[in-house]
Motif scaffolding. Structure first.
Motif, short mmCIF file in Angstrom:
data_model
loop_
_atom_site.label_atom_id
_atom_site.label_comp_id
_atom_site.label_asym_id
_atom_site.label_seq_id
_atom_site.Cartn_x
_atom_site.Cartn_y
_atom_site.Cartn_z
N LYS A 47 39.29 49.17 31.74
CA LYS A 47 39.76 49.92 32.90
C LYS A 47 38.75 50.99 33.32
N ILE A 48 38.25 51.71 32.32
CA ILE A 48 37.28 52.78 32.59
C ILE A 48 36.02 52.22 33.24
N LEU A 49 35.49 51.14 32.68
CA LEU A 49 34.24 50.58 33.16
C LEU A 49 34.39 49.90 34.52
N LYS A 50 35.50 49.20 34.72
CA LYS A 50 35.71 48.51 36.00
C LYS A 50 35.89 49.49 37.16
N ASN A 51 36.39 50.67 36.87
CA ASN A 51 36.61 51.65 37.93
C ASN A 51 35.43 52.61 38.11
N ALA A 52 34.41 52.46 37.30
CA ALA A 52 33.22 53.31 37.43
C ALA A 52 32.39 52.89 38.65
N GLN A 53 31.69 53.86 39.23
CA GLN A 53 30.76 53.55 40.30
C GLN A 53 29.68 52.61 39.81
N ARG A 54 29.19 52.85 38.57
CA ARG A 54 28.16 52.01 37.96
C ARG A 54 28.18 52.24 36.46
N VAL A 55 27.80 51.24 35.72
CA VAL A 55 27.64 51.36 34.28
C VAL A 55 26.15 51.29 33.97
N VAL A 56 25.64 52.31 33.27
CA VAL A 56 24.24 52.39 32.88
C VAL A 56 24.13 52.03 31.41
N VAL A 57 23.16 51.17 31.04
CA VAL A 57 22.99 50.74 29.65
C VAL A 57 21.55 50.97 29.23
N ASN A 58 21.31 51.08 27.92
CA ASN A 58 19.99 51.44 27.43
C ASN A 58 19.14 50.26 26.98
N SER A 59 19.61 49.03 27.23
CA SER A 59 18.80 47.86 26.89
C SER A 59 19.33 46.63 27.63
N LYS A 60 18.49 45.62 27.73
CA LYS A 60 18.92 44.36 28.34
C LYS A 60 19.96 43.67 27.47
N ALA A 61 19.82 43.84 26.16
CA ALA A 61 20.80 43.24 25.24
C ALA A 61 22.19 43.81 25.49
N LEU A 62 22.27 45.12 25.67
CA LEU A 62 23.56 45.75 25.94
C LEU A 62 24.07 45.35 27.32
N ALA A 63 23.17 45.16 28.26
CA ALA A 63 23.57 44.70 29.60
C ALA A 63 24.27 43.35 29.51
N ARG A 64 23.74 42.46 28.67
CA ARG A 64 24.38 41.14 28.50
C ARG A 64 25.77 41.28 27.91
N GLU A 65 25.94 42.18 26.94
CA GLU A 65 27.26 42.39 26.35
C GLU A 65 28.25 42.92 27.39
N VAL A 66 27.78 43.83 28.23
CA VAL A 66 28.64 44.41 29.26
C VAL A 66 29.05 43.35 30.28
N LEU A 67 28.10 42.50 30.64
CA LEU A 67 28.41 41.40 31.56
C LEU A 67 29.46 40.46 30.95
N GLU A 68 29.30 40.15 29.67
CA GLU A 68 30.26 39.28 28.98
C GLU A 68 31.64 39.93 28.88
N PHE A 69 31.68 41.24 28.93
CA PHE A 69 32.94 41.98 28.89
C PHE A 69 33.63 41.99 30.26
N GLY A 70 32.94 41.47 31.26
CA GLY A 70 33.52 41.37 32.59
C GLY A 70 33.14 42.48 33.54
#
Length: 329
Positions: A107-130
């Motif tokens: 809920k927190i992430l979906k309602n955020a203006q943007r999610v910033v991540v510190n690596s491409k690996a974490l970006a993939r995890e966030v994408l998989e989380f929806g």
């Protein structure tokens, strides 16, 4: 645009998250104000403080999905002001530890203006989380370190000098390094840091009678670190993932490479994006061979050292990385 950044992890606190947030403030000194707590307030007190403070700001940037992210989401429903969530790795793991936390975090992430991540690996995890379109902004070496690296040169020694700069916790691999070099009489090892494993590490050193080759420095200021990096031949931190913690990236690998010190690290997602001049091993069983390979080949150390410095200077300066956040202003 005026932005509020509430946090309990900020300089003079040490560590990757504090340095990351410090770099944001340094880059956007006019736009970003930091609300710093030495200790996190209670949820209700935090909610009312942020709600009150946000009357003066246009947006909220937060670096702790739980619990500060919960407050950001709730206050945004009241004041209709956007918020940005910055993730570092371990925090994202903890936020999905159970069904309730996972639901709340989404809920927190979906309602955020943007999610910033510190690596491409974490970006993939966030994408998989929806969560769509995460913005990758890597940790960066400080301007002071870059300046120091331009005039501090490598120092030669008859001994091979290993260095680890990290919290003294099990997953950082200090004991593994000690075990790997215990019979290598031409190798000295400096450990910088403090933590729950200090006594165990010191006992290990004493039991093996390695006091003349291994030293533990609990308190070293950032001003002294450039000298230690430049004096070292190899930086080694075989950090492993534990049940409750992981190395999301590893800014200290960048700092070592900045001073042309080749690094040894375990090839894990995120960490492998921080190493451009060094050896990535698959697991601890390969650690001794990696140390021996670098210790016995000065040309390889020199080649990897130069490659590592070029890698850092080309992509991991503060201005290069933090300027990516301008799209959020």
């Amino acid at each position: 645009m005026k932005i509020l950044l509430p946090t309990h992890d900020y300089p003079p606190a040490r560590g990757g998250v504090a340095r990351y947030l410090g770099a944001i403030k340094e880059t956007f000194s006019e736009e970003v104000d930091v609300l710093y707590w030495k200790e996190l307030p209670g949820r209700l007190a935090m909610f009312f403080e942020i709600l009150r403070e946000m009357k003066k700001y246009d947006a909220l940037w937060i670096s702790h999905i739980l619990p500060i992210g919960t407050v950001a989401w709730l206050t945004s429903m009241i004041n209709r002001k956007p918020y940005v969530v910055i993730l570092h790795g371990m925090d994202f793991d903890l936020s999905r530890r159970n069904i309730w936390k996972g639901w709340l975090s989404k809920k927190i992430l979906k309602n955020a203006q943007r999610v910033v991540v510190n690596s491409k690996a974490l970006a993939r995890e966030v994408l998989e989380f929806g969560i769509a379109n995460p913005l990758v902004v890597y940790p960066a070496v400080s301007d002071a370190f870059v300046e120091s690296s331009s005039f501090i040169s490598k120092q030669k020694s008859d001994q091979i000098r290993l260095l680890t700069v990290a919290r003294l916790v099990e997953r950082k691999g200090h004991l593994d390094v000690i075990e790997a070099i215990k019979n290598q009489k031409n190798i000295n090892y400096t450990i910088v840091g403090d933590g729950e494993m200090r006594k165990e590490i010191e006992n290990k050193i004493n039991s093996l009678e390695l006091q003349d080759r291994i030293q533990v420095l609990q308190h070293v200021s950032d001003r002294k670190l450039p000298e230690l990096f430049s004096q070292s031949d190899i930086f080694v931190m075989p950090a492993k993932k534990s049940v409750y913690d992981r190395e999301g990236f590893g800014i200290v690998y960048l700092e070592a490479q900045l001073f042309q010190t080749p690094v040894i690290a375990i090839n894990t997602p995120g960490v492998n994006e921080a190493v451009g001049g060094g050896i990535l091993i698959n697991d601890i069983s390969e650690l001794k061979n990696a140390i021996d390979k670098l210790a016995n080949d000065s040309n390889l150390r020199s080649t990897l050292g130069k490659k590592g410095r070029d890698f850092v200077i080309s992509d991991f300066t503060r201005e290069k990385q933090m300027s990516k956040l301008k799209v959020l202003l």
